[in-house]
Design an enzyme around this catalytic site. Structure first.
Site, PDB file in Angstrom:
ATOM      1  N   ASN A  75       0.833  -1.200   0.000  1.00 49.74           N
ATOM      2  CA  ASN A  75       0.000   0.000   0.000  1.00 49.74           C
ATOM      3  C   ASN A  75       0.869   1.252   0.000  1.00 49.74           C
ATOM      4  OD1 ASN A  75      -2.681   1.490   0.560  1.00 49.74           O
ATOM      5  ND2 ASN A  75      -1.310   2.247   2.156  1.00 49.74           N
ATOM      6  N   GLU A  76       0.892   1.974  -1.113  1.00 50.98           N
ATOM      7  CA  GLU A  76       1.425   3.322  -1.280  1.00 50.98           C
ATOM      8  C   GLU A  76       2.943   3.439  -1.190  1.00 50.98           C
ATOM      9  OE1 GLU A  76      -2.525   5.924  -0.124  1.00 50.98           O
ATOM     10  OE2 GLU A  76      -0.782   6.054   1.208  1.00 50.98           O
ATOM     11  N   ASN A  77       3.670   2.327  -1.132  1.00 49.70           N
ATOM     12  CA  ASN A  77       5.122   2.440  -0.976  1.00 49.70           C
ATOM     13  C   ASN A  77       5.835   2.803  -2.277  1.00 49.70           C
ATOM     14  OD1 ASN A  77       4.709   1.776   1.676  1.00 49.70           O
ATOM     15  ND2 ASN A  77       5.279  -0.367   1.441  1.00 49.70           N
ATOM     16  N   GLY A 110       5.180   6.349  -2.498  1.00 50.97           N
ATOM     17  CA  GLY A 110       5.986   7.060  -1.512  1.00 50.97           C
ATOM     18  C   GLY A 110       7.424   7.265  -1.963  1.00 50.97           C
ATOM     19  N   SER A 145      -0.474  -0.650  -4.747  1.00 51.26           N
ATOM     20  CA  SER A 145      -1.595   0.245  -4.955  1.00 51.26           C
ATOM     21  C   SER A 145      -1.257   1.562  -4.271  1.00 51.26           C
ATOM     22  CB  SER A 145      -2.877  -0.349  -4.370  1.00 51.26           C
ATOM     23  OG  SER A 145      -4.003   0.429  -4.691  1.00 51.26           O
TER      24      SER A 145
END
Length: 816
Positions: A426-428, A431, A472
């Site tokens: 999730n979002e790494n 990031g 994602s």
């Protein structure tokens, strides 16, 4: 993996062959200072201390801060282990230990663990005595790993990426910081001889009208069992297969002719087939395994087209617009979540016309009861691997733990037909590109090797029947920005953080995997969580149960764009924040659904909460439905009517996600604020199966841009869409007037009907039923009534309330 043991037959001597299992749920203690307190297993230290009145309930008031010390201490769980068996081998099996533990039996070390998300097995044959499980502080373990790997960036200041533990137990922007320890999943003794089923992997596929199951077995043998011929038998759907082998692995193949296919809810039924595997030798049965499977074909279409790169789930050849919600752990203490609670919460999702649940990567791989319920309810499961919002070191000791964890859980979960997608994180990836990580890392590992290397390799090896995506959001490759709306999955957070929800309509992402808007929990939930406090948006308890950065500021700005911000009127503020949450999410879903098949799904952040808190959830921490839940039921229904503003004028979108043709007559009325008709017409529309029809609204029916006195109403087959040209605060809405009646329901003492009859336009009428009693619930959320219309709201759990009490629980938009 967790074995399912079949009962022994009434005849036949299995005493020295078939595996025996003894659950170790009783007789545990946890050491607190010099005392031994009763411990519940499965459980955790917080719930044990709570049961012993050592700590206050951390969900109440400001108590979370008073129990912070619990997560920074080590804890020891103890019991006496006694067993007597005629079997050759006895194993001590832990399905889950949270997290860094040293296990000793009679003073001798059995082993050490450092992963909450794995199971563990220890040979204790012939050994008895005091059993101790000593948990180190998760903070100490995380710091020890950080000292080996070096520091990495994190969205939050807690060390969650250095320990394989539920990340959100360290706190999140919707969750408390309650760092747990304990034996959080079942523990048991398994007594067995000769051989046992160590791993069973059913690869379920459908092709040419036949269902195929390739059952891959791995066995563990005792020393006496080495080289002994074994027989494995498998059966499903009336078909059987058998194989004899002398090694550690075997494969059985079964083919079921014309199986009934498993479908997501709304697309067909959810038939489940019992798959049984038996292991035996010449002396008789040795072990057994049973799961329910479903026959279906899952594909993920990521083809490039003129709009970018798609992301469309295809089930049994049918392309699907996914109507999804994100799932977080339903309790910050997951051992408290029962199968009944899983079922209730997932039924709430199904009731909202949801067909996909994404298990978010900062939580846990849920209990099998979760996936069982999804199998039965037809809820597709998108499963994140457990990485969220952090840069993760790829060095040891983490890398080996992550591979073992992934192997454990892929094999455990793959029998479930509801599981349709594995997702790396999730979002790494986002990031790394956007949150300043790249410069800070200066070449250090950060998890890319997991998401683009290790995890896809493991899924391809263990579960090639399902698609995998690296993260994602993710555009599919580094050729595009990770959160490019034109490519793959997209997370839409700029709107909530900085803009009005109308901005959702400015783009058409290919798949919206996260977006949402906050609102407080129900009033009854606040009353329970904040006893003795007079709630206000900025009261101490309300602020403590608001974990988002500038959360109240964003709530207030969201309200102020549409309504006068209430001054010293908490009830009004509470109502308006609920209205804006429901409207915001509806605005996004209606717009994106109207652009199917370019956009192929929306996954709302979030379905549920893990404690009482102001958050993005549709169901609050006490299980009460927010107005958002009722709005999801409307905008996720198979048939949706919506009016979409755009640069070229208004568009009427008729969305038909059902399998049949929708032929309807849409009544379009341009109305004055007082309810009188300015102009009206009827448009006949035919929408084919799984399709959208978009029609321009004739200019004569469209209210003038900026009009404060006119609005548009579209009605068809009991569905309604509204369009107001200006925000509520600028619209000349009359002060709402309506009558209220309370009517008994014959034969039902605990149910009444609330009948509201409108004399004026009544916008977003809401009955907050829990104001009538903490058990009370209503069957409807926000409703807009035109003059002369009436609505009947079914209410349970409140007896027969007084009309004045009902009026006090009714709210509507009033900008005068």
């Amino acid at each position: 993996m967790c074995d399912v043991v079949h009962p022994r037959p009434e005849s036949g001597d299995w005493s020295r062959t078939m595996k025996d299992v003894t659950q170790l749920t009783e007789g545990w203690s946890v050491r607190h200072e010099e005392a031994l307190l009763p411990a519940r297993v499965p459980g955790c230290v917080h719930t044990d201390l709570l049961a012993a009145d050592v700590i206050p309930d951390p969900f109440i008031g400001l108590n979370e801060t008073e129990v912070a010390w619990v997560g920074r201490r080590g804890w020891t769980y103890l019991t006496d282990l006694a067993h007597d068996s005629a079997h050759e081998r006895t194993d001590l099996v832990f399905d889950g230990l949270d997290t860094a533990a040293r296990i000793t039996l009679a003073g001798r070390e059995l082993g050490r663990t450092r992963n909450m998300h794995r199971s563990y097995r220890f040979d204790v044959t012939g050994r008895t005595g005091p059993l101790e499980v000593r948990f180190a502080s998760a903070y100490e373990e995380a710091e020890a790993v950080r000292s080996l790997t070096g520091s990495r960036p994190n969205v939050y200041p807690e060390p969650s990426q250095y320990i394989r533990k539920m990340a959100c137990s360290f706190g999140w922007d919707w969750g408390p910081t309650l760092v747990t320890a304990g034996i959080w999943r079942p523990v048991r003794l398994e007594h067995w001889s000769t051989a046992r089923l160590a791993r069973v992997r059913p690869l379920v596929t459908v092709a040419d009208g036949a269902g195929r199951v390739e059952v891959r077995l791995e066995v563990e043998r005792t020393r006496r069992g080495e080289g002994r011929p074994l027989t494995a038998r498998a059966s499903v759907g009336g078909v059987q297969a058998e194989v004899s082998f002398e090694g550690e692995e075997a494969v059985l193949e079964l083919e079921v002719a014309d199986p009934e296919l498993w479908w997501p809810r709304g697309y067909g039924r959810q038939p489940l087939y019992d798959l049984e595997v038996r292991l035996s030798d010449e002396s008789g049965p040795l072990d057994g395994w049973q799961r329910r499977i479903g026959f279906r074909r899952i594909e993920l279409d990521r083809s490039a087209d003129e709009h970018g790169t798609g992301f469309t789930l295809v089930v049994n050849g049918v392309r699907i617009f996914a109507r999804g919600v994100n799932w977080i752990p339903d309790d910050v203490f997951p051992s408290r979540i029962t199968p009944e609670r899983y079922r209730a919460r997932l039924q709430q999702a199904a009731d909202a016309n949801v067909d996909l649940v994404r298990i978010w990567g900062g939580g846990i791989y849920e209990d099998d009861a979760f996936y069982d319920a999804c199998d039965e309810l037809g809820l597709m499961v998108w499963q994140d691997f457990l990485f969220a919002c952090s840069a993760y070191p790829e060095e040891q000791p983490l890398r080996g733990e992550i591979e073992a964890e992934a192997r454990d859980n892929v094999v455990r979960l793959m029998p479930h037909p509801s599981l349709v997608l594995w997702n790396g994180n999730n979002e790494n990836l986002w990031g790394f590109r956007d949150w300043g990580w790249e410069g800070e890392l200066a070449g250090d590992s950060w998890g890319e090797g997991y998401y683009l290397g290790l995890l896809p390799r493991l899924v391809a090896e263990l579960d090639p029947t399902r698609p995998y995506t690296a993260g994602s959001p993710w555009s599919g490759s580094w050729d595009h920005h990770p959160n490019d709306p034109a490519h793959g999955t997209f997370h839409s957070w700029e709107v909530w953080n900085r803009q009005d929800y109308a901005e959702y309509r400015t783009s058409v992402p290919r798949f919206v995997a996260e977006f949402g808007w906050q609102a407080p929990p129900a009033i009854a939930t606040l009353r329970r969580a904040l006893p003795g406090e007079r709630p206000a948006p900025d009261s101490p308890g309300m602020l403590h149960h608001q974990k988002a950065e500038d959360g109240n500021g964003k709530l207030n700005r969201g309200v102020a764009r549409h309504f006068p911000l209430p001054d010293d009127d908490f009830d009004r503020w509470h109502y308006l924040t609920q209205v804006v949450q429901a409207r915001a999410v509806a605005a996004g879903i209606e717009h994106w659904r109207s652009h199917w098949p370019v956009c192929a799904g929306t996954v709302v952040w979030q379905l549920n909460d893990c404690w009482p808190v102001t958050s993005w959830s549709a169901v609050d921490g006490d299980g009460r439905l927010k107005p958002l839940h009722h709005e999801l039921r409307r905008v996720y229904a198979d048939r949706l009517l919506t009016v979409q503003p755009g640069d070229s004028g208004l568009t009427l979108a008729v969305v038909n996600q059902s399998a049949g043709v929708w032929r309807t007559s849409v009544s379009l009325r341009r109305l004055h604020a007082d309810g009188s008709t300015v102009h009206e017409d009827v448009v006949d529309v035919t929408a084919g199966p799984r399709s959208v029809v978009r029609l321009p609204v004739p200019p004569v029916l469209a209210p003038a841009e900026g009009s404060a006195k006119e609005f548009l109403v579209a009605d068809a087959d009991g569905l309604r869409a509204l369009h107001f040209p200006v925000p509520d605060k600028d619209f000349a809405c009359p002060r709402p007037r309506y009558d209220v009646a309370v009517e008994p329901v014959p034969g039902e003492s605990d149910r009444v009907d609330i009948v509201v009859s409108a004399h004026t336009l009544v916008r977003d009428l809401l009955l907050q039923a829990d104001r009538l009693g903490p058990r009370a619930a209503a069957d409807q959320g926000l409703q807009t009534l035109l003059p002369g219309e009436r609505t009947r709201i079914k209410v349970s759990g409140c007896g027969f309330p007084d009309v004045q009490d009902v009026r006090a629980a009714l709210f509507s938009v009033d900008t005068m």
